[in-house]
Design a protein around this motif. Structure first.
Motif, short mmCIF file in Angstrom:
data_model
loop_
_atom_site.label_atom_id
_atom_site.label_comp_id
_atom_site.label_asym_id
_atom_site.label_seq_id
_atom_site.Cartn_x
_atom_site.Cartn_y
_atom_site.Cartn_z
N ARG A 138 -4.79 7.40 5.21
CA ARG A 138 -3.88 7.41 4.06
C ARG A 138 -2.46 7.47 4.63
O ARG A 138 -2.04 8.49 5.17
CB ARG A 138 -4.15 8.61 3.17
N LYS B 142 -7.50 0.99 5.79
CA LYS B 142 -8.18 1.47 4.57
C LYS B 142 -9.65 1.77 4.86
O LYS B 142 -10.20 2.78 4.41
CB LYS B 142 -8.08 0.42 3.45
N TRP C 26 0.89 -1.17 0.00
CA TRP C 26 0.00 0.00 0.00
C TRP C 26 0.93 1.21 0.00
O TRP C 26 1.62 1.47 0.97
CB TRP C 26 -0.86 -0.04 1.26
#
Lengths: 455, 455
Positions: A310, A305, A262
């Motif tokens: 973020r 998520k 990610w």
């Protein structure tokens, strides 16, 4: 008391009240997400019941890799890939068998060959057995060992509240015991299991042969059988033992770390690794060891998520290959990272069972630990009170040795762990949904704080 | 009061390093004794497997009293006696039965009548069922209730990390639900179990009828059946439910608190009570609730004697009668204490399961809590980190109300407790030996410190 007050003062100085409130709310949102909508438990059910045992090189290993790739994709990783590494390929080769015989008595023994053990051949080995309580006694009685089966009956130390210390203490009989007995001419070894379970399950685990001595077959014995065998030997000096195992080591084969990434928004080059190991011993489902760590790591990604976080840094979930009998996955991960010039900022492993979390152990600098302890009040609502030096995980160890990456290891309650560790009883039913989830909550909280504030 | 404060200051100033070291060694000796030679687990095996269920008034209650007397005598009490009290005598009267039927479907339901419930008669009750999510909805739909079976489907709040808060939140549907439904003409009640278990076991427990309304039969439903019934009702407005239970309340009968005493050497008139409750619900073995608390309390006595401790104050182990559906044992104990002019210095109860200890909850003054928290470092090696206000136990509550006796309650890890609480799954196999023993270790440590330093 003084330390707590000092920590509080530091916190007040370093983190303004508003930031504390924001962090507290963020972590509450993480916890709500995991406790209410968590996927870790169901995911573990699939891994344990549909894949099952998954020792390096076994068909289960390949099924587990496919499960890992699919689950990481479904959990929202930007990118998922398999990182190849060669892994050892040891097989049990069938059901291990053993019995003891004294002049007027035969006693069946429930054994499991130790991982890496050589076999006895189809006819098995039968020889007089000698009970050895510890290595000091082995040295004192070295003249008596030749031609015999050595039975190490070293007891797991129940007095140690932290059971991993008892494991470290007793584990050397499994690791070094066979070669130390072979040095004096023993023909095989039985080892009392490293456990304080009330049942009779033998606990396997890797043994490490010393190439200077002959490799002899070695197997673990459950606690009830160990006590019964000790009584039999005590009553009959002429007790012998028969062992048959078809265990053998095949050539190395191809395995994989399964990696989900990610991308970070601010410092994407700085990598935070979160992981557990995908392999497990063959007699069980590897639910606590270490299916739990795998599904918790994936849950950290999914939950962060889900709450709309973020990350500043790049988060990688790694399901490591071959922790149990080779550590080739962890080694490969660090090697390739070095070759590619990656920056490994922090790594967290869960490989101590899916029980209620009690703390984290850290391999960090003193300053970093001080900083981490400022976050202590944010963990206490979720049951984590111990933020101490010392910890990490076998699979992430090579990152620290290669890059001096700071490490953390989740430390769940350890009282039940050695009841099931490497035994047939390490199954899905031994895992509690909420305990598993609370581990993931605290892992996600730690990752959130490390990513947000740095170390 | 002044003297107490003065003592307190002296202590704070004068609890020097040497005293701390001595306490640490004493507590280490207690822990070694319990972890190495502990009798609590074996004692619990006898109570759960040879006595089994022991609801007030049942034959099991009398067997349990005899077990308690014998076990206290064997554990070294100076004097053991039975204290008589009248207890309610509710019986289930056979297997509870239920099913749901919708136009094209019959669905069996696994139920347990709530403790204290009236029966349906041999023919049972069949009526349309109405799903009610909470009391607000009950009030809004009060016109629809008459002649129906109310199914309370209020969910256990998984987001609450401390599961006892979720129990407190949901428990009112079991306690008040039947009478609140009867007020509007309901003919029977089903209640979703107060649990976050993954299985389908119904969880019983006492209900409290309000004498202003008719007493109607009431039963608990496991979580899987509750969800299935909710789906069925969602799909079929004309769903009805059949319930049959032969439950009934018989006249009060004679029960007993079982008491073991160890005379103090310096202040024998000051009594420290340590206890759990001996009764348990009928469908299981009452292993966690509260066999664990009984055997831990007895273990405190045994272990303190084994290490050669001589208490300043009189220590009493009390196995209370009838906590589950009447609290007559705890009430009687305080009443008789008052009548005899006894001094009740401190009381500790274990009635939250035999899981790994996390802390103690206290009903004490702010000054007393401050004093207790000075002992915190002595508990951390044994896993106890939480020494907070709020706690005690149902059975020792009357002591506080009568004498303002300071109270403490052992707070074990609560994640698994409501999986098994009041359900068939509360059996010996659900208890881990080391977790049970660590609870006793911390209880003994607290008693040692309170006895030695006072409060």
């Amino acid at each position: 008391m003084i330390r707590r007050m000092f920590t509080c003062c530091l916190l007040a100085a370093a983190l303004p009240v508003l930031a504390q409130q924001e962090d507290s709310l963020r972590i509450r949102a993480i916890a709500d997400e995991i406790l209410e909508n968590g996927k870790a438990y169901e995911s573990l059910r699939v891994l344990t019941k549909q894949v099952g045992a998954r020792l390096a090189g076994s068909p289960g290993m390949y099924k587990a890799e496919a499960w890992g790739k699919k689950t990481l994709e479904q959990s929202g990783a930007d990118k998922v890939w398999l990182q190849e590494c060669m892994v050892p390929h040891w097989v049990r080769g069938g059901k291990d068998q053993a019995y003891a015989s004294a002049p007027a008595k035969n006693m069946p023994l429930d054994i499991l060959a130790l991982g890496g053990s050589v076999g006895t051949g189809a006819k098995g080995v039968k020889a007089p057995v000698i009970l050895i309580n510890n290595f000091d006694e082995l040295e004192q009685r070295k003249e008596e060992i030749s031609g015999k089966i050595v039975f190490y009956n070293y007891k797991f130390n129940n007095k140690l509240v932290k059971t991993f210390l008892a494991y470290g203490d007793a584990g050397k009989y499994r690791g070094q015991g066979p070669s130390r007995a072979a040095k004096y001419g023993a023909v095989a070894v039985l080892v009392r299991s490293m456990s304080n379970a009330a049942d009779n399950n033998p606990h396997t685990g890797g043994t490490n042969y010393n190439d200077s001595f002959p490799k002899i077959p070695a197997a673990a014995l459950g606690l009830i059988d160990a006590d019964r065998l000790a009584s039999l030997i005590g009553a009959n000096k002429n007790t012998s033992v028969f062992i048959k195992t078809m265990a053998k080591m095949l050539p190395d084969t191809v395995g994989h770390n399964v990696i989900g990434e990610w991308k970070g928004t601010e410092f994407p080059e700085q990598i935070i690794t979160i992981g557990g190991h995908l392999d497990s011993w063959d007699p069980a489902e590897g639910a606590h060891d270490d299916g739990a760590g795998c599904v918790q790591s994936i849950e950290v990604l999914r939950a962060l998520k889900a709450i709309g976080y973020r990350p500043k840094r790049t988060i990688r979930i790694v399901l490591f290959a071959n922790e149990e009998n080779g550590l080739r996955g962890g080694t490969k991960y660090a090697e390739e990272a070095k070759a590619k010039g990656e920056q490994h900022y922090f790594a967290l492993e869960s490989d101590a069972g899916g029980f209620t979390p009690r703390g984290f152990g850290f391999t960090v600098s003193a300053d970093q630990l001080t900083k981490i302890r400022q976050w202590a009040p944010l963990f206490t609502p979720y049951g984590v009170h111990e933020l101490n030096m010392g910890g990490g995980g076998a699979d992430i160890g090579p990152l620290n040795r290669t890059f001096q990456t700071p490490l953390a290891g989740l430390q769940p309650d350890s009282q039940r762990y050695f009841d099931i560790h490497h035994a047939r009883s390490d199954v899905f039913e031994a895992v509690n949904k909420r305990e598993l989830e609370l581990g993931a909550v605290n892992m996600a909280a730690l990752i959130y704080l490390v990513d947000k504030y740095g170390l």
